[in-house]
Design a protein around this motif. Structure first.
Motif, short mmCIF file in Angstrom:
data_model
loop_
_atom_site.label_atom_id
_atom_site.label_comp_id
_atom_site.label_asym_id
_atom_site.label_seq_id
_atom_site.Cartn_x
_atom_site.Cartn_y
_atom_site.Cartn_z
N ASP A 44 0.89 -1.04 0.09
CA ASP A 44 0.01 0.15 0.04
C ASP A 44 1.03 1.22 -0.05
OD1 ASP A 44 -2.52 1.19 0.57
OD2 ASP A 44 -1.46 1.85 2.25
N TYR A 45 0.28 2.20 -0.80
CA TYR A 45 1.37 3.46 -0.73
C TYR A 45 1.42 3.96 0.50
CZ TYR A 45 -2.55 6.91 -0.20
OH TYR A 45 -3.44 7.51 0.20
N GLN A 46 0.68 3.81 1.82
CA GLN A 46 0.73 4.29 3.02
C GLN A 46 1.44 3.19 4.03
OE1 GLN A 46 -2.80 6.32 3.69
NE2 GLN A 46 -2.02 8.27 3.73
N GLN A 47 0.67 2.19 3.79
CA GLN A 47 1.07 1.18 4.82
C GLN A 47 2.23 0.45 4.55
OE1 GLN A 47 -2.40 -1.23 5.88
NE2 GLN A 47 -3.88 0.45 4.82
N GLY A 48 2.57 0.28 3.22
CA GLY A 48 3.58 -0.65 2.87
C GLY A 48 3.18 -2.18 2.86
N ALA A 49 4.20 -2.91 3.35
CA ALA A 49 3.74 -4.13 3.41
C ALA A 49 2.96 -4.79 4.56
CB ALA A 49 5.01 -5.01 3.41
N THR A 50 2.85 -3.60 5.62
CA THR A 50 1.90 -4.20 6.70
C THR A 50 0.50 -4.17 6.37
OG1 THR A 50 1.68 -1.83 7.29
CG2 THR A 50 3.39 -2.90 8.46
N VAL A 51 0.19 -3.75 5.00
CA VAL A 51 -1.08 -3.97 4.40
C VAL A 51 -1.63 -5.68 4.34
CG1 VAL A 51 -0.66 -4.29 1.83
CG2 VAL A 51 -2.93 -3.33 2.87
N LYS A 52 -0.48 -6.67 4.58
CA LYS A 52 -0.62 -7.82 4.63
C LYS A 52 -1.32 -8.24 5.72
CE LYS A 52 3.04 -8.79 1.14
NZ LYS A 52 2.14 -8.35 -0.02
N ILE A 53 -1.14 -7.63 6.96
CA ILE A 53 -1.63 -7.91 8.14
C ILE A 53 -3.14 -7.69 8.04
CG2 ILE A 53 -2.08 -7.56 10.71
CD1 ILE A 53 1.00 -6.40 10.59
N MET A 54 -3.75 -7.11 7.14
CA MET A 54 -5.02 -6.48 7.23
C MET A 54 -5.92 -7.96 6.66
SD MET A 54 -6.04 -3.61 8.11
CE MET A 54 -4.81 -3.66 9.53
N PHE A 55 -5.01 -8.64 5.87
CA PHE A 55 -5.98 -9.99 5.17
C PHE A 55 -6.18 -10.99 6.31
CE2 PHE A 55 -3.11 -8.55 1.52
CZ PHE A 55 -4.03 -7.81 0.66
N ILE A 56 -5.45 -10.85 7.26
CA ILE A 56 -5.87 -11.71 8.42
C ILE A 56 -6.71 -11.01 9.57
CG2 ILE A 56 -4.45 -13.77 8.19
CD1 ILE A 56 -2.64 -12.69 10.17
N HIS A 57 -6.17 -9.78 9.85
CA HIS A 57 -6.99 -8.98 10.96
C HIS A 57 -8.43 -8.82 10.43
CE1 HIS A 57 -7.89 -5.62 13.80
NE2 HIS A 57 -8.46 -5.12 12.78
N VAL A 58 -8.76 -8.28 9.36
CA VAL A 58 -10.21 -7.94 9.02
C VAL A 58 -11.18 -9.22 9.08
CG1 VAL A 58 -11.50 -6.87 7.20
CG2 VAL A 58 -9.54 -5.88 7.74
N PRO A 59 -10.67 -10.22 8.43
CA PRO A 59 -11.68 -11.55 8.63
C PRO A 59 -11.88 -12.04 10.15
CG PRO A 59 -9.91 -11.78 6.86
CD PRO A 59 -9.74 -10.68 7.43
N ASN A 60 -10.75 -11.80 10.87
CA ASN A 60 -10.91 -12.27 12.33
C ASN A 60 -11.84 -11.04 12.99
OD1 ASN A 60 -9.33 -14.69 13.20
ND2 ASN A 60 -7.98 -13.61 11.88
N ALA A 61 -11.81 -9.87 12.63
CA ALA A 61 -12.57 -8.84 13.17
C ALA A 61 -14.00 -8.94 12.74
CB ALA A 61 -12.29 -7.57 12.79
N TRP A 62 -14.25 -9.23 11.50
CA TRP A 62 -15.50 -9.67 11.16
C TRP A 62 -16.10 -10.73 11.79
CZ3 TRP A 62 -14.87 -9.22 5.14
CH2 TRP A 62 -14.65 -7.86 4.86
N LEU A 63 -15.48 -11.73 11.88
CA LEU A 63 -15.99 -13.06 12.47
C LEU A 63 -16.14 -12.95 13.98
CD1 LEU A 63 -13.99 -15.99 10.84
CD2 LEU A 63 -16.37 -15.55 11.00
N SER A 64 -15.27 -12.13 14.71
CA SER A 64 -15.59 -11.69 16.12
C SER A 64 -17.12 -11.37 16.55
CB SER A 64 -14.60 -10.81 16.75
OG SER A 64 -14.91 -9.73 16.36
#
Lengths: 264, 60
Positions: A44-64
């Motif tokens: 991501d142009y702002q987050q860099g490679a840390t955007v990859k954390i979103m691919f597990i953070h967001v599904p887990n947050a939805w599922l919670s």
């Protein structure tokens, strides 16, 4: 097969025995595709490679939140319709929901440290999700504290429905209060704000984690049904032992009175 | 080789934690299933069966 048919635990066990291998295979396949796409997603142009954390953070947050929603519907099933599998479903879902909520909090912190400069901030979104996690733990403790599953089920159902009030607070906390956590970027009015290169892996991972939940939930429900069968068999065994002891004491008493009569 | 930049440790820790927690969940459910079926088997070997006369392991 209708929903009424599934009310029979034996039919439920038979059906899930056939379905679970397929669900597990679909979960593994989708997780593999999702992880592959996540690995190939650009920085991501702002987050860099840390955007990859979103691919597990967001599904887990939805599922919670989704898991608590499932438990709330199951709680209605317990209190209103008295469906025999409703409290089994609610009890089996709680530890899985707690695990997903823990992962949402942990991966959020690990993303927050490089992006926000802090692992934790007491803002409305983070605090309300922490409360959700504590409610999952409280619910699991309640199930363990009461021996009789049907009594525990009613108390847990009431607590679950009260706890469901936290779900809209979590969802809209970023709109109602000024939070460090960013507002919704996928499910929002006007469509997703994400580029396809991030949105597609995110949705694939979300579906994969949802399938993972369904698979684990059905398997945990099967275990809970077996646990209750063991409990009822053990109670049957205990009542048989008590009955035979009473019979033994009764016949010994009769023999003793005959002996006393004979002696007299 | 995929480059994860200066925050690689945060990314790797996130994925490792997710893998570990999911593995623990799966392990717990599998071990619980084995434990329950073992306990049922022991009870049935002692002659304790359901009122219907069917095995408690039915369709399990």
């Amino acid at each position: 097969m209708t929903l009424i048919d599934l009310a029979n635990p034996t039919r439920f066990l038979a059906l899930t025995a056939r379905v679970l291998p397929w669900l597990a295979a679909a979960t593994v396949l989708l997780l593999a595709i999702g992880l592959y796409q996540a690995a190939l997603a650009p920085d991501d142009y702002q987050q860099g490679a840390t955007v990859k954390i979103m691919f597990i953070h967001v599904p887990n947050a939805w599922l919670s939140m989704f898991v608590w929603g499932v438990m709330s519907i199951a709680s209605l099933g317990t209190l209103v319709w008295r469906h025999p599998l409703a409290d089994v479903a609610a009890k089996a879902a709680a530890p899985i929901g707690a695990a997903f909520t823990f992962l949402a909090l942990l991966t959020g912190s690990l993303w927050g440290r490089p992006m926000w400069g802090t692992y934790w901030e007491w803002d409305a979104r983070l605090t309300s999700v922490l409360i959700l996690f504590l409610m999952y733990l409280g619910l699991m403790a309640l199930w363990r504290a009461v021996d009789d599953p049907s009594r525990a089920a009613r108390a847990a159902a009431v607590l679950t429905l009260v706890g469901a009030l936290n779900l809209p607070i979590i969802k809209f906390s970023v709109d109602w209060w000024n939070t460090l956590h960013q507002p919704a970027s996928v499910m929002r009015m006007g469509g997703s704000a994400l580029d396809k290169s991030f949105l597609i892996p995110l949705l694939v991972m979300a579906v994969a984690f949802t399938l993972l939940f369904v698979t684990l939930h059905l398997a945990a429900m099967r275990n809970e049904i077996l646990r209750r069968r063991i409990r009822s068999l053990q109670m049957m065994q205990a009542s048989r032992v008590a009955f035979s002891n009473e019979m033994g004491a009764g016949s010994r008493g009769q023999n003793a009175s005959k002996e006393i009569g004979a002696a007299g | 080789m995929m480059s994860l930049g200066p925050y690689a440790s945060f990314i790797v820790t996130s994925y490792a934690a997710a893998a570990l927690v999911v593995a623990i969940l799966i392990g717990w459910i599998v071990l619980d299933y084995r434990s329950q079926t073992q306990r049922l088997r022991v009870l049935e070997e002692r002659g304790i069966t359901r009122r219907s006369g069917r095995s408690a392991m039915d369709a399990s």
